[in-house]
Design an enzyme around this catalytic site. Structure first.
Site, PDB file in Angstrom:
ATOM      1  N   SER A   1       0.858  -1.185   0.000  1.00 19.63           N
ATOM      2  CA  SER A   1       0.000   0.000   0.000  1.00 19.63           C
ATOM      3  C   SER A   1       0.891   1.231   0.000  1.00 19.63           C
ATOM      4  O   SER A   1       2.118   1.134   0.031  1.00 19.63           O
ATOM      5  CB  SER A   1      -0.894   0.005   1.235  1.00 19.63           C
ATOM      6  N   LYS A   2       0.246   2.391  -0.012  1.00 21.00           N
ATOM      7  CA  LYS A   2       0.955   3.665   0.060  1.00 21.00           C
ATOM      8  C   LYS A   2       1.867   3.709   1.277  1.00 21.00           C
ATOM      9  O   LYS A   2       2.985   4.190   1.215  1.00 21.00           O
ATOM     10  CB  LYS A   2      -0.103   4.754   0.232  1.00 21.00           C
ATOM     11  N   ARG A   3       1.322   3.208   2.379  1.00 11.52           N
ATOM     12  CA  ARG A   3       2.013   3.299   3.668  1.00 11.52           C
ATOM     13  C   ARG A   3       3.365   2.571   3.657  1.00 11.52           C
ATOM     14  O   ARG A   3       4.313   3.008   4.274  1.00 11.52           O
ATOM     15  CB  ARG A   3       1.095   2.679   4.730  1.00 11.52           C
TER      16      ARG A   3
ATOM     17  N   ALA B   1       4.541   1.853  -1.814  1.00 10.49           N
ATOM     18  CA  ALA B   1       4.119   1.875  -3.218  1.00 10.49           C
ATOM     19  C   ALA B   1       3.250   3.090  -3.508  1.00 10.49           C
ATOM     20  O   ALA B   1       2.532   3.587  -2.637  1.00 10.49           O
ATOM     21  CB  ALA B   1       3.319   0.621  -3.528  1.00 10.49           C
TER      22      ALA B   1
ATOM     23  N   GLU C   1       1.073   8.425  -9.873  1.00 11.39           N
ATOM     24  CA  GLU C   1       2.033   9.175  -9.044  1.00 11.39           C
ATOM     25  C   GLU C   1       3.471   8.982  -9.535  1.00 11.39           C
ATOM     26  O   GLU C   1       4.259   9.923  -9.536  1.00 11.39           O
ATOM     27  CB  GLU C   1       1.930   8.747  -7.584  1.00 11.39           C
TER      28      GLU C   1
END
Ligand code: GLU
Length: 471
Positions: free
Chosen positions: A251-253, A256, A261
């Site tokens: 995930s973003k966290r 990734a 983006e």
């Protein structure tokens, strides 16, 4: 000819995980000279997000993994959106009902929940009891008269071993009794994922199903549907999950970003294609920096491993730098231009070319261009004090640079002349010149730096240095 598909649901942005599945499908298909089908799986209205279909098209375009057939490209196996194929699912359901491969189920949500709770309370594995399987025609008519709209369930033959021969995970066996009679068409008339996918894979003549391993547990049900519809099984290749650096779901966290983006942050698209392909696959040569052409030539299902893989942002950055380094200047300058900040946007192309050539080895992403250009345009923060020898170099430079030819060769010759007249070479020659122009002892190659700053600016700096010094 092989035919693969990439089947995103339009529920949001393209992410590393699903982009990777599309990259592998695309490489495998290009390798074999087949066709990639893009199919939009949009029958789950509640999860669909407006505009995400176009965002997916744009991201695939940017990655350069364009499909051969799809909603935009067209093709002879369309339509390519599931929402436009509802008739074909209805026809297939009628066929299954007619041959007793399926039956209408009138159970209400509450009844199903009560049944489930009872099985769980007795310590069993909950699945549908098959209660509606044996209904007589009269019973069905009676339920319909009550106003119940049935779902359609697949009638699973009990106690049969279903084998999926997966190209990555090998033979995966499941006993059919574990599956229960599963729903293929919901009460609202919409097909379930497993049913729609099989109808489509058959109609679109898909030969290889390459997708995330999360779907491996669906595949046994899909095999049963293929058989019942008289379809030929495709090759199944499930691809391991990508985990974040903390071994949790990516995930973003944990490192990734969405593909959009990465594009906005100036990554080279070839680096993403290269990196995503390396997540479960490795080149037989052991090389990791691979062009699109090399990837197409070398990809093969039998070198895809079954182990979960970890996403490594540092490796992606390294590859982005490598792919930028390999670019022709003629392509690199236009690629960095959209990332220039206001300070540099007015630089003419010829000047930007020289500047980019001088600093290109510092670029990991195109967006690094601003930081990379800064040392060329840096202004001394405080007046520089010079030694006598340094002062001489600057005085001679002030004179000779007035008439020097402002070209590569002209400036190289002028610097040599300055050295000869001032009796200085090496550091004794370059350091005062650099200090005068930039206030720094080190920086980008000096002749390109002079070319980019221009004669007026360079002379202004040298005169300013001589004036602030020398008293
Ligand atoms: N729409 C499915 C997904 O996004 C595709 C699954 C498949 O490839 O069969 O997960």
């Amino acid at each position: 000819m092989i035919r693969t598909r990439f089947a995103p649901s339009p529920t949001g942005l393209l992410h590393v995980g699903n982009a990777r599945v599309s990259v592998l499908n695309w490489l495998i298909t290009r390798h074999a000279g087949g066709a990639v089908v893009l199919r939009i799986e949009d029958t789950d209205n509640e999860r669909n997000v407006d505009s995400s279909e176009n965002a997916i098209f744009a991201d695939l375009d940017w990655l350069g993994i364009t499909p051969d057939e799809g909603p935009v490209q067209g093709g002879d196996a369309g339509p390519y959106r599931q929402s436009e194929r509802l008739d074909s699912y209805a026809t297939a359901a009628v066929q299954l009902l007619a041959h007793d491969f399926a039956y209408p189920c009138f159970c209400s949500k509450d009844e199903l929940e009560a049944e489930r709770a009872a099985i769980l309370a007795a310590g069993g594995q909950p699945h549908y009891s098959g209660r509606c399987r044996g209904l007589t025609d009269d019973e069905r008519t009676a339920f319909t008269a009550q106003g119940r709209t049935p779902a359609i369930r697949f009638a699973v033959s009990p106690d049969r071993v279903i084998v999926v021969d997966d190209a990555v995970y090998g033979s995966v066996r499941v006993n059919s009794s574990e599956l229960g009679d599963f729903i293929i068409v919901r009460g609202d008339g919409l097909p379930t994922y497993n049913f729609a996918v099989v109808c489509d894979d058959m109609a679109m003549r898909i030969t290889h199903v390459v997708r995330g391993v999360g779907h491996l547990s669906n595949t046994h049900r899909q095999v049963l549907i293929f058989e019942a519809l008289g379809g030929v099984l495709p090759v199944f290749a499930h691809i391991p999950t990508v985990l974040g650096e903390d071994r949790q779901k990516l995930s973003k966290r944990n490192g990734a970003q969405s593909i959009a983006e990465y594009r906005e942050n100036g990554y080279h698209p070839d680096a993403l294609v290269n990196y995503l392909s390396l997540l479960s696959w490795s080149s037989p040569t052991g090389e990791e920096f691979l062009s699109r052409e090399q990837l197409i030539a070398e990809i093969s299902l039998d070198r895809i491993g079954a182990a979960d893989v970890m996403f490594d942002p540092a490796k992606l950055r390294w590859l982005s730098g490598k792919h930028i380094e390999a670019m022709d200047l003629a392509a690199l300058t236009p690629a960095v231009r959209p990332f220039l900040n206001a300070r540099y946007t007015l630089l003419p192309d010829e000047t930007l070319d020289v500047a980019v050539a001088a600093v290109r080895s510092h670029l990991v992403t195109f967006a690094d261009i601003n930081d990379a250009l800064a040392p060329i345009f840096v202004e001394p923060a405080a007046p520089t004090s010079l030694t006598q020898g340094q002062r001489t170099v600057c005085s001679v430079a002030a004179e000779l640079l007035e008439t020097a030819q402002w070209t590569d060769a002209g400036l190289a010759a002028a610097i040599k002349d300055i050295g000869a007249r001032a009796g200085a070479k090496g550091r004794a020659l370059y350091e005062p010149l650099r200090l005068a122009v930039t206030g720094e002892l080190h920086g980008p190659p000096f002749v390109p730096l002079l070319l980019v700053r221009g004669r007026d600016d360079v002379l202004r700096r040298i005169h300013a240095t001589l004036e602030s010094d020398g008293h």
